[in-house]
Design an enzyme around this catalytic site. Structure first.
Site, PDB file in Angstrom:
ATOM      1  CG  HIS A 220      87.742  22.460  37.533  1.00  0.00           C
ATOM      2  ND1 HIS A 220      87.027  22.237  36.215  1.00  0.00           N
ATOM      3  CD2 HIS A 220      88.255  21.288  37.521  1.00  0.00           C
ATOM      4  CE1 HIS A 220      87.035  20.978  36.285  1.00  0.00           C
ATOM      5  NE2 HIS A 220      87.697  20.286  37.007  1.00  0.00           N
TER       6      HIS A 220
ATOM      7  CG  ASN B 224      89.373  13.392  41.916  1.00  0.00           C
ATOM      8  OD1 ASN B 224      89.268  14.002  43.107  1.00  0.00           O
ATOM      9  ND2 ASN B 224      90.585  13.114  41.494  1.00  0.00           N
TER      10      ASN B 224
ATOM     11  CG  ASP C 228      84.196  23.686  34.995  1.00  0.00           C
ATOM     12  OD1 ASP C 228      83.892  22.926  36.016  1.00  0.00           O
ATOM     13  OD2 ASP C 228      85.194  23.359  33.991  1.00  0.00           O
TER      14      ASP C 228
ATOM     15  CG  ASN D  95      87.693  14.159  36.376  1.00  0.00           C
ATOM     16  OD1 ASN D  95      87.554  13.280  35.356  1.00  0.00           O
ATOM     17  ND2 ASN D  95      88.840  14.610  36.365  1.00  0.00           N
TER      18      ASN D  95
END
Length: 200
Positions: free
Chosen positions: A22, A80, A105, A126
């Protein structure tokens, strides 16, 4: 006439998440900072770490009368809430959405693949969702860095928050370098050239 670029490497803050799938966008910004010889520092009141440099046809941090300012950025928020920091930095430096490049990613691309695109949805990501919400637009450019889908029935969140296995680390280092090349190409040569060169 110069334009100011904002290059955002998505990821989660802190050592726990460094090196995870991520955080590959944040890895690319680290690579760009190394190329430019600059270091990220906390931007007061902006919830981000930023570094400033310039880019010209000769490359990053090469002195030129025709160089564009570049802000390299990693959010200090979690993924997020990335849009909060992106909006603060963009507003502070008066960067329009069309000059924002977001590196992230992408599970729908295999490891080793890169895609450059302008605009679009968030595809369940997100970080992208938060940026679209806070900029009130999805019309920023994305450099999508492939991390592949989890094998079997592995939970997607667990997968992207884990580090790359040792067998993939050489390949991801090459991929981070290519993604950094794509960002430079976007700023110097434009979207069409970058897509032609990197979207394979």
């Amino acid at each position: 006439m110069t334009r100011t670029w904002l290059v955002v490497g998505l990821g989660n803050p802190g050592p726990t998440y460094a090196g995870t799938r991520h955080n590959v966008g944040a890895m690319v910004v680290t690579e760009l900072c190394a190329r430019a010889g600059v270091s990220l520092t906390s931007a007061r009141g902006q919830r981000a770490d930023v570094a400033r440099t310039r880019i010209s046809a000769a490359g990053l941090a090469v002195p030129s009368a025709q160089a564009d300012p570049v802000i390299l950025m990693r959010s200090r928020t979690y993924m997020n809430e990335s849009g909060i920091a992106v909006r603060k930095v963009a507003d502070f430096s008066h960067v329009p959405v069309g000059s924002v490049i977001v590196i992230h990613d992408e599970i729908d691309l295999d490891l080793g693949r890169i895609r450059v695109k302008a605009g679009g949805g968030d595809n369940g990501h997100n970080g992208l969702r938060s940026i679209r919400s806070h900029l009130h637009s999805g019309e920023f450019t994305r450099v999508r860095v492939g991390v592949g889908r989890p094998p079997g029935h592995q939970d997607l969140a667990d997968y992207v928050l884990k580090g790359f296995p040792s067998r993939d680390r050489d390949e991801i280092a090459v991929q981070v370098g290519l993604a950094a090349d794509a960002v430079e190409c976007l700023m110097t040569d434009g979207l069409a050239v970058a897509q032609n060169r990197f979207n394979h």
